[in-house]
Design an enzyme around this catalytic site. Structure first.
Site: not given
Length: 457
Positions: A300, A370
């Site tokens: 996990p 951006c």
């Protein structure tokens, strides 16, 4: 037991109260605002600035122990090997090392990180489709617990390297069971078209070939069918049933099978998903593999680390467009890329107790990078937020900081560990000077000429 699941009306996002109620490490204090364990998050933001990652040691321990208890209660002889790729912070690894976790790694760098944090190579599984020769040499030299081999070519390479070193490499064969786990296409790993593992129909012959090679000690069979699996345990049952069929066939041929690696992938509730609890996974393992009498392994990552972390960010400004309100934060896609990469949903909570109870309206949550993809959430119900107000992205402890970058020359964010009422910086914020420190300009490039003086007005 596992954490509770958030509830919300069909189609509606969970409320702030729902999100907090489903996360035992969070609390909205009437004076101090949002707390992680016992620490006010605004205090960390004030001390460390934003964006900053914050991890809960108590959540890491609680979730590891919940999985450990589920396996033990099911009567399974299983070890837990934390998937380091989810979060490789040294402090996070140390918390899990003290709980007794082993590690699952996919690079020599991760092996060095886990060993430095106290997890020995002898408790570590080396997975991944592209192990390099020098990584194999290093892992063998450190006494790696197991390689999960993913191709015939890799097995031949491990054999040659181990034989040349005069050692035997413990190798398990990762099998692709061609099972659809019903998860996002970019994080599924158990279907025939994925790059991972050996096709099921080729596995028996390749295992027999592996057993005949010098420098190889066959260990067993491994699988991993995907990440963020939330559709119950049916896919696990199907995959593990195929593994059991394969193991019985190998044993009938007299081939040694010493253990089975069940992989990971159990999902967490980011929004209102209802993933299976660890008890259900343990039940699926017991029903399909339990009667083989072999030791088992689990890997996990997200399930342990995801709910343990938040990302703190500050509001730069609110921008009101014609039909949309934008909340612009100082965190960006270079910090938390999951929404841009996976269309992932993360809860966004104001830290202020006043803001958490204020009237809300739809807003798009964006960063300053951006790129149009620098969008964390669309049409999210949020109060009006002023410059400097603080928010937290929830469930950001897995695949957050480890996937961050310095795009737009943005320094890497700080990381903090909370443990009860204590907190400490575990990675300082990268400075602009550190961002440039390792770059070089070749000496044959001309010096930059002086900029011309601006013309007089």
């Amino acid at each position: 037991m596992a954490d509770p699941i958030p509830t919300a009306p069909d189609g509606a996002d969970p409320s702030f109260a729902d999100l907090i109620a489903a996360r035992p490490s969070l609390k909205m204090d009437a004076l101090d605002g949002l707390l992680l364990e016992e620490v006010p998050l605004h205090r960390i933001a004030r001390e460390c600035g934003t964006p900053t990652w914050v991890y809960s040691a108590g959540t890491l321990r609680r979730r590891y122990r919940a999985l450990r208890t589920a396996l033990d209660d099911a009567g399974l002889a299983a070890t837990i090997h934390y998937a380091t790729k989810a979060n490789d912070a040294q402090a996070v690894l140390r918390v899990l090392a003290t709980e007794g976790a082993g590690a699952d790694i996919v690079s020599a760098g991760e092996l060095r990180a886990t060993m430095a944090a106290g997890i020995p190579a002898g408790a570590t599984v080396f997975s991944g489709v592209g192990k390099q020769a020098e990584e194999i040499v290093f892992a063998l030299g450190q006494g790696i617990f197991q390689f999960n081999a993913e191709s015939a070519e890799e097995i031949e390479m491990i054999s040659a390297i181990a034989s040349g070193m005069g050692v035997e490499a413990p190798v398990s064969l990762r099998v692709n069971p061609d099972v659809d786990a019903g998860t996002h296409a970019k994080i599924t790993t158990g279907r025939a078209e994925n790059k991972f593992g050996i096709a099921f129909e080729d596995a028996a012959a390749l295992y027999a070939r592996m057993a005949s090679l010098p420098g190889i000690r066959p260990i067993g069979i491994a699988t991993h069918i995907g990440s963020q699996i939330t559709g119950g345990v049916a896919a696990y049952r199907e995959a593990y049933a195929r593994l059991a069929e394969l193991v019985r066939g190998l044993q009938a041929q007299g081939l040694p099978v010493r253990r089975i690696d069940c992989g990971g992938g159990l999902g967490i509730p980011y929004r209102d998903e209802i993933p299976a609890p660890p008890e259900a996974l343990a039940g699926a393992i017991k029903a399909t593999l339990g009667d083989l009498g072999l030791p088992l392994m689990l890997e996990p990552g997200r399930w342990i680390a995801g709910p343990a972390g938040v990302l703190l960010a500050s509001v730069i400004l609110q921008k009101q467009a014609v039909n949309r309100r934008f909340v612009v934060l100082d965190a960006a896609m270079n910090d938390l890329i999951r929404p841009a990469m996976y269309e992932a949903w993360h809860g966004v909570l104001p830290l202020s107790p006043v803001a958490a109870k204020a009237e809300t309206s739809p807003a798009d949550v964006v960063g300053p990078v951006c790129e149009s993809g620098d969008t964390f959430a669309r049409d999210r119900a949020l109060p009006m937020l002023d410059p400097g107000d603080l928010v937290a992205f929830l469930d950001a402890g897995a695949y957050g900081a480890v996937m961050s970058s310095t795009y737009n020359a943005r320094p890497l964010a700080a990381e903090v560990l909370v443990d009860g009422s204590r907190h400490a910086v575990i990675r300082p914020r990268q400075t602009p000077e550190e961002l440039l420190a390792h770059q070089r300009i070749p000496d044959w490039l001309d010096a930059v000429p002086a900029a011309p003086e601006p013309a007089a007005s």
